[in-house]
Motif scaffolding. Structure first.
Motif, PDB file in Angstrom:
ATOM      1  N   ARG A 168       4.950   6.589  -0.006  1.00 27.42           N
ATOM      2  CA  ARG A 168       5.950   5.526  -0.009  1.00 27.42           C
ATOM      3  C   ARG A 168       5.268   4.163   0.000  1.00 27.42           C
ATOM      4  O   ARG A 168       4.186   3.999   0.568  1.00 27.42           O
ATOM      5  CB  ARG A 168       6.868   5.658   1.217  1.00 27.42           C
ATOM      6  CG  ARG A 168       7.683   6.949   1.227  1.00 27.42           C
ATOM      7  CD  ARG A 168       8.445   7.116   2.526  1.00 27.42           C
ATOM      8  NE  ARG A 168       7.543   7.192   3.676  1.00 27.42           N
ATOM      9  CZ  ARG A 168       7.953   7.379   4.924  1.00 27.42           C
ATOM     10  NH1 ARG A 168       9.253   7.494   5.192  1.00 27.42           N
ATOM     11  NH2 ARG A 168       7.069   7.450   5.914  1.00 27.42           N
ATOM     12  N   ILE A 169       5.909   3.191  -0.636  1.00 26.97           N
ATOM     13  CA  ILE A 169       5.344   1.846  -0.722  1.00 26.97           C
ATOM     14  C   ILE A 169       5.656   1.088   0.559  1.00 26.97           C
ATOM     15  O   ILE A 169       6.809   1.024   1.004  1.00 26.97           O
ATOM     16  CB  ILE A 169       5.905   1.093  -1.943  1.00 26.97           C
ATOM     17  CG1 ILE A 169       5.601   1.856  -3.233  1.00 26.97           C
ATOM     18  CG2 ILE A 169       5.331  -0.324  -2.009  1.00 26.97           C
ATOM     19  CD1 ILE A 169       6.257   1.257  -4.471  1.00 26.97           C
ATOM     20  N   ARG A 170       4.619   0.485   1.151  1.00 34.22           N
ATOM     21  CA  ARG A 170       4.755  -0.310   2.372  1.00 34.22           C
ATOM     22  C   ARG A 170       4.276  -1.741   2.108  1.00 34.22           C
ATOM     23  O   ARG A 170       3.194  -1.957   1.579  1.00 34.22           O
ATOM     24  CB  ARG A 170       3.906   0.297   3.492  1.00 34.22           C
ATOM     25  CG  ARG A 170       4.295   1.719   3.886  1.00 34.22           C
ATOM     26  CD  ARG A 170       5.389   1.717   4.904  1.00 34.22           C
ATOM     27  NE  ARG A 170       5.704   3.061   5.382  1.00 34.22           N
ATOM     28  CZ  ARG A 170       6.480   3.302   6.439  1.00 34.22           C
ATOM     29  NH1 ARG A 170       6.995   2.284   7.134  1.00 34.22           N
ATOM     30  NH2 ARG A 170       6.744   4.535   6.801  1.00 34.22           N
ATOM     31  N   ASP A 171       5.099  -2.711   2.464  1.00 32.25           N
ATOM     32  CA  ASP A 171       4.774  -4.117   2.224  1.00 32.25           C
ATOM     33  C   ASP A 171       3.673  -4.595   3.164  1.00 32.25           C
ATOM     34  O   ASP A 171       3.698  -4.328   4.366  1.00 32.25           O
ATOM     35  CB  ASP A 171       6.028  -4.965   2.414  1.00 32.25           C
ATOM     36  CG  ASP A 171       5.801  -6.414   2.038  1.00 32.25           C
ATOM     37  OD1 ASP A 171       5.329  -7.185   2.900  1.00 32.25           O
ATOM     38  OD2 ASP A 171       6.082  -6.782   0.883  1.00 32.25           O
ATOM     39  N   LEU A 172       2.693  -5.332   2.600  1.00 33.90           N
ATOM     40  CA  LEU A 172       1.564  -5.840   3.374  1.00 33.90           C
ATOM     41  C   LEU A 172       1.619  -7.359   3.572  1.00 33.90           C
ATOM     42  O   LEU A 172       0.638  -7.966   3.987  1.00 33.90           O
ATOM     43  CB  LEU A 172       0.246  -5.502   2.661  1.00 33.90           C
ATOM     44  CG  LEU A 172      -0.292  -4.080   2.801  1.00 33.90           C
ATOM     45  CD1 LEU A 172      -1.471  -3.871   1.849  1.00 33.90           C
ATOM     46  CD2 LEU A 172      -0.713  -3.781   4.233  1.00 33.90           C
ATOM     47  N   SER A 173       2.759  -7.972   3.307  1.00 39.80           N
ATOM     48  CA  SER A 173       2.839  -9.434   3.356  1.00 39.80           C
ATOM     49  C   SER A 173       2.545 -10.002   4.737  1.00 39.80           C
ATOM     50  O   SER A 173       2.096 -11.148   4.852  1.00 39.80           O
ATOM     51  CB  SER A 173       4.221  -9.896   2.891  1.00 39.80           C
ATOM     52  OG  SER A 173       4.457  -9.513   1.549  1.00 39.80           O
ATOM     53  N   ALA A 174       2.780  -9.221   5.778  1.00 39.20           N
ATOM     54  CA  ALA A 174       2.491  -9.708   7.128  1.00 39.20           C
ATOM     55  C   ALA A 174       0.995  -9.677   7.427  1.00 39.20           C
ATOM     56  O   ALA A 174       0.540 -10.303   8.399  1.00 39.20           O
ATOM     57  CB  ALA A 174       3.242  -8.865   8.158  1.00 39.20           C
ATOM     58  N   MET A 229       0.854  -1.184   0.000  1.00 41.49           N
ATOM     59  CA  MET A 229       0.000   0.000   0.000  1.00 41.49           C
ATOM     60  C   MET A 229       0.883   1.225   0.000  1.00 41.49           C
ATOM     61  O   MET A 229       2.093   1.143   0.270  1.00 41.49           O
ATOM     62  CB  MET A 229      -0.908   0.006   1.232  1.00 41.49           C
ATOM     63  CG  MET A 229      -0.161   0.113   2.548  1.00 41.49           C
ATOM     64  SD  MET A 229      -1.255   0.165   3.986  1.00 41.49           S
ATOM     65  CE  MET A 229      -2.088   1.728   3.720  1.00 41.49           C
ATOM     66  N   LEU A 230       0.302   2.373  -0.304  1.00 42.48           N
ATOM     67  CA  LEU A 230       1.016   3.643  -0.192  1.00 42.48           C
ATOM     68  C   LEU A 230       0.708   4.269   1.145  1.00 42.48           C
ATOM     69  O   LEU A 230      -0.447   4.279   1.594  1.00 42.48           O
ATOM     70  CB  LEU A 230       0.604   4.603  -1.306  1.00 42.48           C
ATOM     71  CG  LEU A 230       0.988   4.263  -2.737  1.00 42.48           C
ATOM     72  CD1 LEU A 230       0.658   5.445  -3.643  1.00 42.48           C
ATOM     73  CD2 LEU A 230       2.455   3.895  -2.873  1.00 42.48           C
TER      74      LEU A 230
END
Length: 283
Positions: free
Chosen positions: A22-28, A16-17
């Motif tokens: 900034r790009i933030r990882d959502l894998s968790a 997500m932004l």
């Protein structure tokens, strides 16, 4: 909220932004932005602290904003000014056709010109991503079934579409003919999907410069209407039509060839940039 998927083709990760873009990882939080995740998307995202999510390099490849779509439903001649451009009457009911899901690619991936094609064309469109199963949905309830909106380039081969017999699908489904994204923008971030500016350029020349104001059939109407003929499932995409300025409508017509750059955008939904190249596949 602006959601996206990043990484190499076929192995994208959810992201997500943040408020600074900034790009933030959502894998968790989820395995992917896909049909399994979409029905509970709002609840999952409401529980996260964005600042605790890992940052992602801005130079990463951006993939299609939703994965695993089962259907890609398109609406033809849904802009009054585009219908006029093509000398077609305004439809009494929506014209529907299907785009192959194998055509889906990332917003900045190359667009392939099919072997021998001389009429490959462009179409900037507002995409609607379904978040909850819709069957015979009343118009008043339709938006509750929408996960969000995205930018679509409905790339089309006009000779395949209109000169090869049958329906339009032949001209719409070639590999790479469905760039979507960069973002899946949730409905609360789009004040009015029927008042968004949209544009498309080829090699820096602007051909399309329109607005969703001239859509004939609204988003709620389309969701409701399509759900009468087929169930709409999470992850399905509806591409809602294009304003005037397509290559077919130029005088004389102008079509894409290898080595060109297509740039397009819709207000609030980001931009795309594709380089056209000859397909490596032979007939």
């Amino acid at each position: 909220m602006k959601l996206l998927r990043y990484g190499e083709a076929g192995r994208e990760r959810p992201a997500m932004l943040d408020s600074d873009g900034r790009i933030r990882d959502l894998s968790a939080v989820m395995d992917d932005i896909n049909p399994a995740a979409l029905p509970e998307l709002g609840a999952r995202l409401a529980r996260i602290n964005v600042e605790n999510l890992p940052l992602v390099d801005d130079n990463v490849r951006i993939g299609p904003c939703v994965g695993g779509s089962g259907k890609f439903v398109c609406v033809g001649l849904n802009y009054a000014d585009h219908a006029a451009e093509t000398n077609q009457p305004i439809p009494v009911e929506p014209i529907l056709f299907m785009k192959a899901t194998s055509a889906i690619c990332g917003p900045n991936d190359d667009v392939l010109i099919p072997p021998g094609s001389v009429k490959t064309d462009w179409e900037v469109e507002l995409g609607v991503v379904i978040g909850k199963t819709a069957r015979h949905v009343p118009q008043a309830d339709a938006m509750a079934h929408v996960a969000g909106f995205c930018l679509v380039n409905d790339v089309s081969e006009r000779a395949y579409q209109t000169e090869r017999g049958g329906q339009w699908d032949k001209g719409k489904g070639y590999d790479s003919f469905g760039p979507i994204g960069p973002w899946l923008v949730t409905p609360e971030d789009i004040d009015n999907p029927h008042d968004l500016s949209m544009w498309l350029e080829v090699d820096g020349k602007r051909y399309q410069n329109g607005s969703t104001k001239t859509m004939i059939f609204s988003v709620p109407y389309l969701v409701s209407y399509i759900s009468q003929f087929m169930s709409l499932q999470p992850g399905d995409i509806i591409s809602t039509g294009t304003p005037p300025g397509v290559g077919l409508g130029q005088k004389p017509p102008v079509y894409l060839k290898a080595g060109q750059v297509i740039s397009l955008g819709i207000e609030g939904l980001g931009t795309q940039r594709q380089v056209t190249r000859s397909s490596p596949f032979t007939p």
